[in-house]
Design a protein around this motif. Structure first.
Motif, mmCIF file in Angstrom:
data_model
loop_
_atom_site.group_PDB
_atom_site.id
_atom_site.type_symbol
_atom_site.label_atom_id
_atom_site.label_comp_id
_atom_site.label_asym_id
_atom_site.label_seq_id
_atom_site.Cartn_x
_atom_site.Cartn_y
_atom_site.Cartn_z
ATOM 1 N N GLY A 134 0.833 -1.276 -0.071
ATOM 2 C CA GLY A 134 0.081 -0.046 -0.072
ATOM 3 C C GLY A 134 0.925 1.359 -0.049
ATOM 4 N N TRP A 135 0.243 2.426 -0.543
ATOM 5 C CA TRP A 135 0.917 3.648 -0.249
ATOM 6 C C TRP A 135 0.000 4.480 0.652
ATOM 7 N N PHE A 136 0.581 5.242 1.550
ATOM 8 C CA PHE A 136 -0.170 6.201 2.458
ATOM 9 C C PHE A 136 0.540 7.331 2.301
ATOM 10 N N ARG A 137 0.012 8.491 2.781
ATOM 11 C CA ARG A 137 0.521 10.013 2.638
ATOM 12 C C ARG A 137 0.145 10.417 3.985
ATOM 13 N N GLN A 138 1.080 11.471 4.444
ATOM 14 C CA GLN A 138 0.540 12.299 5.627
ATOM 15 C C GLN A 138 1.149 13.761 5.167
ATOM 16 N N ALA A 139 0.190 14.473 5.316
ATOM 17 C CA ALA A 139 0.502 15.927 5.248
ATOM 18 C C ALA A 139 0.701 16.751 6.585
ATOM 19 N N PRO A 140 1.263 17.929 6.553
ATOM 20 C CA PRO A 140 1.615 18.686 7.659
ATOM 21 C C PRO A 140 0.261 18.901 8.491
ATOM 22 N N GLY A 141 0.385 18.580 9.825
ATOM 23 C CA GLY A 141 -0.923 18.620 10.587
ATOM 24 C C GLY A 141 -1.975 17.929 10.431
ATOM 25 N N THR B 62 0.298 17.452 -1.678
ATOM 26 C CA THR B 62 1.594 17.504 -0.942
ATOM 27 C C THR B 62 1.403 16.845 0.354
ATOM 28 N N ALA B 63 2.528 15.795 0.570
ATOM 29 C CA ALA B 63 2.552 15.012 1.840
ATOM 30 C C ALA B 63 3.859 14.201 1.485
ATOM 31 N N VAL B 64 4.187 13.653 2.725
ATOM 32 C CA VAL B 64 5.185 12.566 2.707
ATOM 33 C C VAL B 64 4.421 11.355 2.430
ATOM 34 N N TYR B 65 5.072 10.663 1.490
ATOM 35 C CA TYR B 65 4.170 9.221 0.865
ATOM 36 C C TYR B 65 5.117 8.212 1.317
ATOM 37 N N TYR B 66 4.456 7.420 1.847
ATOM 38 C CA TYR B 66 4.952 5.958 2.815
ATOM 39 C C TYR B 66 4.293 4.710 1.964
ATOM 40 N N CYS B 67 5.412 3.704 1.858
ATOM 41 C CA CYS B 67 4.977 2.452 1.323
ATOM 42 C C CYS B 67 5.045 1.613 2.513
ATOM 43 N N ALA B 68 3.752 0.432 2.348
ATOM 44 C CA ALA B 68 3.743 -0.152 3.705
ATOM 45 C C ALA B 68 3.386 -1.503 2.915
ATOM 46 N N ALA B 69 3.297 -2.599 3.824
ATOM 47 C CA ALA B 69 2.906 -4.057 3.604
ATOM 48 C C ALA B 69 2.279 -4.747 4.659
ATOM 49 N N ARG B 70 1.406 -5.429 4.209
ATOM 50 C CA ARG B 70 0.572 -6.282 5.129
ATOM 51 C C ARG B 70 0.351 -7.548 4.773
#
Length: 119
Positions: free
Chosen positions: A35-42, A91-99
């Motif tokens: 999966g791809w997730f993202r987190q924007a500031p705040g 705009t965000a930090v994008y993260y890769c994840a696995a489950r």
């Protein structure tokens, strides 16, 4: 040791395209969902897209459906996120994840890659 390493993030303009990569190593991921997730500031981290490593079945959040495409290259052990028609709100930090496909817990995470969409 499982490692997920993201790359490809950078500064782009609205309307541009960008492809992120996630190189997976340390185990066989055949029975996993990536999966791809993202987190924007705040803001809280949010799900963006997912793909079954074995079947290739994909699913997306409503906010990116039709603009983003997730894919995987089994031979290269790499998952991609093709992002088109980028908007400032992407705009965000994008993260890769696995489950594991049988689990709801995302067990493995990468370190993240910054995507900034700005004119």
């Amino acid at each position: 040791q499982v490692q997920l390493v993201e790359s490809g993030g950078r500064l782009v303009q609205p309307g541009d395209s960008l492809r992120l990569s996630c190189a997976a190593s340390g185990r066989t991921f055949y029975n996993y969902v990536m999966g791809w997730f993202r987190q924007a500031p705040g803001k809280e981290r949010e799900f963006v897209a997912g793909i079954s490593w074995s079947s290739g079945h994909t699913y997306y959040s409503d906010s990116v459906k039709g603009r983003f495409t997730i894919s995987r290259d089994y031979a290269k052990h790499t998952v991609y996120l093709q992002m088109n028609s980028l908007k400032p709100e992407d705009t965000a930090v994008y993260y890769c994840a696995a489950r594991l496909a049988s689990s709801i817990e995302w067990a493995y995470w990468g370190q993240g890659t910054q995507v900034t969409v700005s004119s």
